[in-house]
Every structure is written in structure tokens, then in C-alpha cells.
Design a protein around this motif. Structure first.
Motif, PDB file in Angstrom:
ATOM      1  N   PRO A   1     -11.632   3.624   2.480  1.00 10.57           N
ATOM      2  CA  PRO A   1     -10.650   4.661   2.833  1.00 10.57           C
ATOM      3  C   PRO A   1     -10.042   4.466   4.214  1.00 10.57           C
ATOM      4  O   PRO A   1      -9.042   5.091   4.549  1.00 10.57           O
ATOM      5  N   GLN A   2     -10.662   3.600   5.047  1.00 14.83           N
ATOM      6  CA  GLN A   2     -10.166   3.415   6.410  1.00 14.83           C
ATOM      7  C   GLN A   2      -8.999   2.442   6.490  1.00 14.83           C
ATOM      8  O   GLN A   2      -8.364   2.321   7.545  1.00 14.83           O
ATOM      9  N   LEU A   3      -8.683   1.725   5.402  1.00 17.30           N
ATOM     10  CA  LEU A   3      -7.544   0.809   5.420  1.00 17.30           C
ATOM     11  C   LEU A   3      -6.245   1.607   5.539  1.00 17.30           C
ATOM     12  O   LEU A   3      -6.061   2.637   4.888  1.00 17.30           O
ATOM     13  N   ASN A   4      -5.323   1.106   6.360  1.00 13.40           N
ATOM     14  CA  ASN A   4      -4.093   1.858   6.626  1.00 13.40           C
ATOM     15  C   ASN A   4      -3.309   2.166   5.365  1.00 13.40           C
ATOM     16  O   ASN A   4      -2.760   3.263   5.220  1.00 13.40           O
ATOM     17  N   ASP A   5      -3.233   1.213   4.441  1.00 15.06           N
ATOM     18  CA  ASP A   5      -2.474   1.456   3.207  1.00 15.06           C
ATOM     19  C   ASP A   5      -3.090   2.586   2.385  1.00 15.06           C
ATOM     20  O   ASP A   5      -2.369   3.367   1.753  1.00 15.06           O
ATOM     21  N   VAL A   6      -4.408   2.672   2.385  1.00 13.50           N
ATOM     22  CA  VAL A   6      -5.072   3.767   1.668  1.00 13.50           C
ATOM     23  C   VAL A   6      -4.785   5.092   2.366  1.00 13.50           C
ATOM     24  O   VAL A   6      -4.527   6.114   1.719  1.00 13.50           O
ATOM     25  N   LYS A   7      -4.801   5.088   3.697  1.00 13.02           N
ATOM     26  CA  LYS A   7      -4.480   6.309   4.454  1.00 13.02           C
ATOM     27  C   LYS A   7      -3.055   6.765   4.160  1.00 13.02           C
ATOM     28  O   LYS A   7      -2.790   7.961   3.976  1.00 13.02           O
ATOM     29  N   HIS A   8      -2.116   5.814   4.141  1.00  8.20           N
ATOM     30  CA  HIS A   8      -0.726   6.169   3.850  1.00  8.20           C
ATOM     31  C   HIS A   8      -0.599   6.742   2.438  1.00  8.20           C
ATOM     32  O   HIS A   8       0.135   7.712   2.213  1.00  8.20           O
ATOM     33  N   SER A   9      -1.305   6.145   1.484  1.00  4.67           N
ATOM     34  CA  SER A   9      -1.259   6.656   0.106  1.00  4.67           C
ATOM     35  C   SER A   9      -1.850   8.053   0.014  1.00  4.67           C
ATOM     36  O   SER A   9      -1.361   8.896  -0.756  1.00  4.67           O
ATOM     37  N   ALA A  10      -2.895   8.304   0.804  1.00  9.38           N
ATOM     38  CA  ALA A  10      -3.491   9.648   0.833  1.00  9.38           C
ATOM     39  C   ALA A  10      -2.483  10.668   1.337  1.00  9.38           C
ATOM     40  O   ALA A  10      -2.387  11.784   0.815  1.00  9.38           O
ATOM     41  N   LYS A  11      -1.714  10.281   2.347  1.00  5.83           N
ATOM     42  CA  LYS A  11      -0.693  11.183   2.880  1.00  5.83           C
ATOM     43  C   LYS A  11       0.392  11.466   1.839  1.00  5.83           C
ATOM     44  O   LYS A  11       0.858  12.600   1.694  1.00  5.83           O
ATOM     45  N   LEU A  12       0.790  10.421   1.113  1.00  9.03           N
ATOM     46  CA  LEU A  12       1.811  10.613   0.079  1.00  9.03           C
ATOM     47  C   LEU A  12       1.287  11.499  -1.049  1.00  9.03           C
ATOM     48  O   LEU A  12       2.012  12.360  -1.566  1.00  9.03           O
TER      49      LEU A  12
END
Length: 510
Positions: free
Chosen positions: A361-372
Motif C-alpha cells: 500500500p505504500q507504493l505511490n501508484d497504489v496511494k494515488h489509486s486509493a485517492k481516486l
């Protein structure tokens, strides 16, 4: 999200899709068991010795029979938290119940604002479990070190907390232990904290015959209904605790105080809290009105979490629109294009991606997807309905989708045909797959499937992982499992080595 006019128009377009928002509760109920199965699958571990998998980097906290460590996975190098509990004479049945309850609840929840649990170990002398590392600490530490939050920051934090609580309540989970100490901060961007609920040890399932756990909550957060009877906790008790958290964020002090416990209890029961002293002279009326609703002494008069998310305070403070501002347009469009171009994947690839997304979950792409996900989940219940996805994509995409294009996208994302898109299903579709193709990340997943650590995935190991997934009552399970193996086993030796595993996953980016 956008204006009321555009939403109304898109809702009219959606009528022909045959989806209605009021079906979500029924679908949630039908698929609760399926969600439990998926996430328990992720919790399994290969060994009883956590030190074979993790290096201890730092001792964060020492207790009489439990320690908390910052650890690093030896293969992926990802940092996590390890809680190690010694099975001493001081470890009681109640402690065991709390531990297992925390793991059970965490393993069944799939929401961007709830911490992930990665693995559980048990041997003759100790229990250990590995959870997500939230590097910015908790809200208590932030308040102590940096002072109070302004209204916009507080709205942003509280919207995330209420979204997670709304999701919990929809899944019949009552937290019962919400506090600023148990709200963890995973990152801070442009002054806006991303938060996660971090503890469910005293949580209960709000259903008949559910195990009841004694709650020893901090008295600051004890709701009026539970002061004289600790078993009176209900969903609305979580709402009251959220009110206390919100008050803390704005003032760095509890709403209810007193010279002694009796005076404090009196103030709680009679709603004696201050909305006049600083900083309330500079706080909006909408904020004060919401606090009055949350801290009402009568549970029946408090709003549900879903109702709170529609409160004018959140709309005025743009708590969800900030989400778009934080994400760069280029990153947003890349994720939207990933969703638009997402194709159905094999069951093996799907489970592997689920595992990787859950564990990184700490990968930036996963964080961005969580925000979306958080942006598109319009009602904040932790699942995306068909109309929400249609509205969200057509509001954010540069080129609008036709109904036919949307139907194809939706079919590919909703792989379990639940009628709702879970958080990790959404991330699988929106994340850029290249980020998982590094050898150390793929080896982490390979090791997870290779249960006997032989360096190869066998048919028996495929059966352990996938038997339940392919058993729909109609399919020949043995043939379906053999097909999974045969599709990856290039050298036809009846086993999958790492090279074959990696080649299978790298097909996703070709």
C-alpha cells in the motif's frame, strides 16, 4: 465532485443501465462472506518464524508481555509494523480474545482508510502479526507536536474517518475504540493527512450470537449510553467518538472534562461542552452544528455515518475536492486511462495482483489509486456502485464514455460479479502494473504461493489457493485447477518455477 446539474444529467443517462443505489445494502449483505474469504486468503503465512521473513530495524514500544517493532521484509524491503506478544502467564484468555478479534476484523475489511494486516505467526512462545506502517505516527502525536488543525484539514481528516466507519457499519462492524491515538497517518501531502483506523481489538460484529469483547476505552471517548452499562455500545457510539476526535482536532483538548470522573460523566450525559472559547470564535457555524449532532447524548438523535458524509460542513470545506487538487492531472489521467483500457485477467493473475496491492500500500501508484477510489465512492460506503463509477469516470475523463464502452469496462473490473466494486478490485484496474514487475516484488508473491518453500509452485499448492475460487458448483474443479497450472507451466514439468511465474505476470504489461 462536480455540480448538481451535471450529476443529474449523468444520473438520467444511467437509468438504462438498470442500476439503483438503494440496492447496495442488499449486495453488501450477500457478498460479506465472499469478502471474508478473499482477505483471509491474503493473511495466510508460509512459516511460524517471522524472523525468517523480516529483519527487525527498531523497537518502537516495549510492554510487559508485548513489543512493537519496525521491521523490513527480507525480500521486498518493504517496512511494516510487527507486534509480538509473548505467551507468558500474564497473557490471559481475554488478551487472546482481543488479539484474535483484531485480526479477524482487520482481515475482513477492505478500505483505503483502514490499516492492512499482512501476516500472522504463532509458535509455542509467542504470537506475531504484521501490519501496515504509517510513518507519520498518529493524530495524538501530531496534535502534540504541531498543534491544532484548521477547519479544512479537520474536514479532510474527518471525512476519511467517517468513510471508513460508514463502511464498517455497512459490514456490521462496530469499532468501539475510536480515539486520536488509534487514527494513524500514512502520509501528509500539501498539509493534508491521509489517515487510517488502526485498531479493532474491542470491535464487535453487530449481529446475533456475535462474540462480545470487553471494552476498556479511554473515558474521554465513553459515550453517554455506555457510562453505566459497558454493553450498551452501538453504531451510534462510534459516531459519538468521532465527535470527540473532531473536537480534539480543532482544539487539542477533550470536549468533556471535569475535576473528577463523576463531574466528567455528568458533563457527558448533559452535553456540557464549550463551543464559545477560542478557537470557536473563528470556526464556522456548520462545524459547530455538526459537533452538536455528533455529541448528542441520545444515540437515536445522532446521524449515521452515511448521513454525516452529506453534512453541509464537508461540502463547504471541499473535503473531497481537495482530493483532486492533490493529485496531478497527469497522474489522474493515467489512472483513468488504465481503467478505460483494463482487460480481464486470468484468475491466477488476479489473485497475484490482489496479493501485491494488499501488501504494497505504500507504493505511490497504489496511494494515488486509493485517492481516486475515495473520490469516485460518492456516498463514502467503501464500495463503488455502477452508477457511481459511471458518474465518476464521465466527470473526470477528458472524453466521455458511451454506455457500451462503460459496460465493457465495468464487466472487466467487477471480476467477482458482486454488483459492487471493492477497493482492491478498483486498484487492480487503475494502478500501473509496471510497478509490480520488479523481481523483489514478484518474488514476494511467488514465495506466498510456494507454501513449502521448494522454489516451485505445485498442483497441490494451486489447489490450496484456488479450489474455493473456481468451485461454483458447475465447474470440474480438478480440470479448472489443472488449466491454471498448464497455462503457466511452459516447460510442462507439472510445476511453476519463478521464471514461469514472472513471465505470466509480465504478460499484463505487454
Amino acid at each position: 465532485m462536480g455540480g448538481n446539474h451535471s450529476k443529474k444529467k449523468m444520473n438520467e443517462d444511467l437509468k438504462n443501465l438498470g442500476e439503483k443505489e438503494n440496492k447496495k445494502d442488499d449486495i453488501n449483505s450477500k457478498n460479506e462472506e465472499q469478502t471474508l474469504t478473499k482477505n483471509n486468503f491474503i493473511l495466510t503465512s508460509n512459516s511460524t518464524d517471522q524472523e525468517k521473513d523480516y529483519n527487525i530495524l527498531q523497537t518502537l514500544k516495549k510492554g510487559s508481555y508485548s513489543n512493537i517493532y519496525l521491521v523490513e521484509n527480507k525480500i521486498s524491503k518493504m517496512r511494516s509494523i510487527m507486534k509480538k506478544i509473548q505467551k507468558t502467564k500474564y497473557f490471559t484468555n481475554e488478551d487472546d480474545k482481543l488479539l484474535n478479534n483484531d485480526l479477524k476484523i482487520l482481515s475482513m475489511l477492505d478500505h483505503p482508510n483502514i490499516v492492512k494486516v499482512f501476516a500472522f505467526y504463532s509458535d509455542s512462545s509467542s504470537y506475531s502479526y504484521i501490519t501496515e506502517f504509517c510513518q507519520e505516527g498518529d493524530l495524538s502525536e501530531q496534535l502534540m507536536n504541531k498543534g491544532v488543525y484548521n477547519e479544512i484539514q479537520a474536514a479532510y481528516i474527518m471525512h476519511q474517518i467517517f468513510s471508513a466507519i460508514n463502511y464498517c457499519h455497512k459490514n456490521k462492524v462496530i469499532n468501539r475504540n475510536l480515539s486520536i491515538e488509534n487514527i494513524l497517518i500514512s502520509e501528509i501531502r500539501e498539509g493534508m493527512p491521509t489517515v487510517k483506523i488502526g485498531y479493532f481489538g474491542t470491535s464487535v460484529l453487530a449481529e446475533k450470537n456475535a462474540i462480545q469483547i470487553e471494552n476498556k476505552n479511554n473515558s474521554f471517548y465513553t459515550p453517554p449510553e455506555a457510562i453505566n452499562n459497558i454493553n450498551n455500545y452501538c453504531e451510534k457510539s462510534d459516531i459519538w467518538a468521532c465527535g470527540v476526535i473532531m473536537y480534539f482536532l480543532l482544539t487539542a483538548r477533550p470536549p468533556f472534562n471535569g475535576n473528577n470522573d463523576e463531574e466528567k460523566k455528568y458533563n457527558i450525559i448533559h452535553e456540557k461542552f464549550d463551543l464559545e472559547k477560542s478557537p470557536f470564535d473563528n470556526i464556522s457555524q456548520e462545524c459547530k452544528d455538526l459537533l452538536k449532532l455528533l455529541l448528542n447524548s441520545s444515540p437515536e438523535k445522532r446521524p449515521s455515518a452515511g448521513e454525516v458524509l452529506k453534512n453541509p460542513w464537508f461540502e463547504k470545506k471541499c473535503s473531497k475536492l481537495l482530493f483532486t487538487n492533490i493529485s496531478r492531472q497527469r497522474i489522474l489521467q493515467k489512472m483513468l486511462n488504465n481503467i478505460k483500457n483494463y482487460k480481464n485477467v486470468s484468475i491466477f493473475q488476479k489473485y497475484t495482483l490482489n496479493y501485491l496491492i494488499h501488501n504494497f500500500p505504500q507504493l505511490n501508484d497504489v496511494k494515488h489509486s486509493a485517492k481516486l477510489f475515495y473520490q469516485i465512492d460518492e456516498d463514502g460506503d467503501g464500495k463503488i456502485a455502477k452508477n457511481e463509477l459511471f458518474n465518476g469516470l464521465n466527470e473526470l475523463l477528458e472524453k466521455k464514455l458511451s454506455k457500451e464502452e462503460f459496460e465493457e469496462i465495468y464487466k472487466n473490473i467487477d471480476l467477482n460479479n458482486s454488483g459492487l466494486i471493492d477497493y482492491e478490485e478498483f486498484v487492480v484496474a487503475s494502478v500501473t502494473k509496471n510497478i509490480f514487475m520488479r523481481d523483489n516484488i514478484l518474488r514476494t508473491a511467488f514465495y506466498f504461493f510456494d507454501k513449502d518453500n521448494s522454489g516451485e509452485i505445485t498442483f497441490d499448492e494451486i489447489e490450496i489457493m484456488f479450489k474455493e475460487a473456481v468451485n461454483d458448483g458447475k465447474t470440474d474443479v480438478h480440470q479448472a485447477l489443472k488449466k491454471i497450472l498448464d497455462e503457466i507451466d511452459v516447460n510442462i514439468d507439472g510445476k511453476i518455477n519463478f521464471e514461469e511465474f514472472a513471465n505470466c505476470m509480465k504478460q499484463l504489461i505487454k
